[in-house]
Design a protein around this motif. Sequence first.
Motif, short mmCIF file in Angstrom:
data_model
loop_
_atom_site.label_atom_id
_atom_site.label_comp_id
_atom_site.label_asym_id
_atom_site.label_seq_id
_atom_site.Cartn_x
_atom_site.Cartn_y
_atom_site.Cartn_z
N THR A 260 4.19 9.68 2.80
CA THR A 260 4.67 8.89 1.64
C THR A 260 4.55 7.42 1.82
OG1 THR A 260 6.14 10.89 1.00
CG2 THR A 260 6.60 8.52 0.32
N PHE A 261 4.10 6.64 1.01
CA PHE A 261 3.89 5.04 1.15
C PHE A 261 4.62 4.31 -0.04
CE2 PHE A 261 -0.30 7.11 2.09
CZ PHE A 261 -0.45 6.82 3.47
N LEU A 280 -5.19 1.34 -4.74
CA LEU A 280 -4.66 0.44 -5.34
C LEU A 280 -3.77 1.27 -6.41
CD1 LEU A 280 -8.17 -1.63 -5.98
CD2 LEU A 280 -6.28 -1.96 -4.20
N VAL A 281 -2.64 0.51 -6.55
CA VAL A 281 -1.80 1.18 -7.64
C VAL A 281 -1.17 0.05 -8.38
CG1 VAL A 281 0.28 2.48 -7.49
CG2 VAL A 281 -1.01 2.65 -5.48
N ALA A 282 -1.38 0.47 -9.82
CA ALA A 282 -0.70 -0.22 -11.03
C ALA A 282 0.84 -0.03 -10.86
CB ALA A 282 -1.17 0.12 -12.24
N VAL A 291 -1.07 -2.35 -2.68
CA VAL A 291 -1.98 -2.04 -2.03
C VAL A 291 -1.83 -1.24 -0.69
CG1 VAL A 291 -4.39 -2.95 -0.77
CG2 VAL A 291 -3.15 -4.13 -2.78
N VAL A 292 -2.47 -0.15 -0.53
CA VAL A 292 -2.13 0.77 0.76
C VAL A 292 -3.41 0.66 1.61
CG1 VAL A 292 -1.21 2.89 1.78
CG2 VAL A 292 -0.37 1.98 -0.38
N ASP A 293 -3.24 0.33 2.78
CA ASP A 293 -4.55 0.34 3.85
C ASP A 293 -4.32 1.81 4.24
OD1 ASP A 293 -6.05 0.46 6.09
OD2 ASP A 293 -6.10 -1.61 6.35
N LEU A 294 -5.47 2.84 3.56
CA LEU A 294 -5.29 4.12 4.08
C LEU A 294 -5.71 4.40 5.52
CD1 LEU A 294 -6.52 5.61 0.81
CD2 LEU A 294 -4.23 5.58 1.54
#
Length: 315
Positions: A260-261, A280-282, A291-294
């Motif tokens: 979970t982020f 990238l998440v609106a 922004v999540v660095d996967l």
Amino acid sequence: MTIRKTTLALFVAQLALIGSANAFEAYASNEGSSSISVIDGKTMSVAGTIAVEGKPRGIVISNDGKTVYVSEQTKGRLLVIDTAKHKITKEIPLGESPEGLGINKDGSLIAAAVERLNSVLVVNTHTGKVVATIKTEGENPEHAEFSPDGKWIYASAEEDHRVDILDVKTGKEVKSVEVGKRPRGIGFTPDGKLAFIGCEMDNSVYVIDVASMEVVKRIPAGLRANGIVVSPDGKYVYVSNGGDANVMQIDVAKLAVVNTFPVGKRPWNMSIADNGKYLLVASGRSDEVSVVDLEKGKALPPVPVGQRPWGVVAH
């Protein structure tokens, strides 16, 4: 001399790799500020803004990255944007209250969920014409997505508890599959075997076997599960939880949540950039793209955009 040439060649190659890192562009549709934010992946900041009269919502991008398509709700139209010029070049009438968009693999067709028509409209991108209007059994279609092989369109019914499966070739609905209440985002694994549906009022993700057109799993998610996006390698599915301000990572092999982020407020629709490196998440109530660095498995500083971003796409 040979050693120096080899060293120089390696140095140049490393510079090229550094220069190409984060070399993507993303676009966020801001329904609250009537705009499209252009995000530079190198700087993770807004590099430009495209004004849009009305409420831009659904957004997809062509495979070559040259064209962005946006549904505009108030005037019921599909906007065609040239990404080189950052300019709207065409408007295609769709009908009252279009929402989510899908694009097929070769970029020749756009599927638009049009709520008030209770239909999915199919647009030929070469001619700019609507080539099919497919009525849906479910009420108020919210999202429309093509299967990877281009044979099917799955449409989620916002005011219902079903996903309508539409045959692209015949332009007819073939089945309505019951899922949780208020289905939203849809995503397919790259092999086309499974479809994942975020169900907002059920706080869950439903998994449909594409071959049998049956639900095979319900995965508990967070509060107001919403957007869905699948990693390019098909190993993971991501679901945004609007009430929890987070995104959950689902392992496709296990069909279970594994991470979970935290993201911004009311995370909505999402995209994966840089060949699977960034999520990238609106985040609609934070006026930002989270922004999540996967690769590192952690959230990065968000990108402030316009008001109430609805969706985001990257190339």
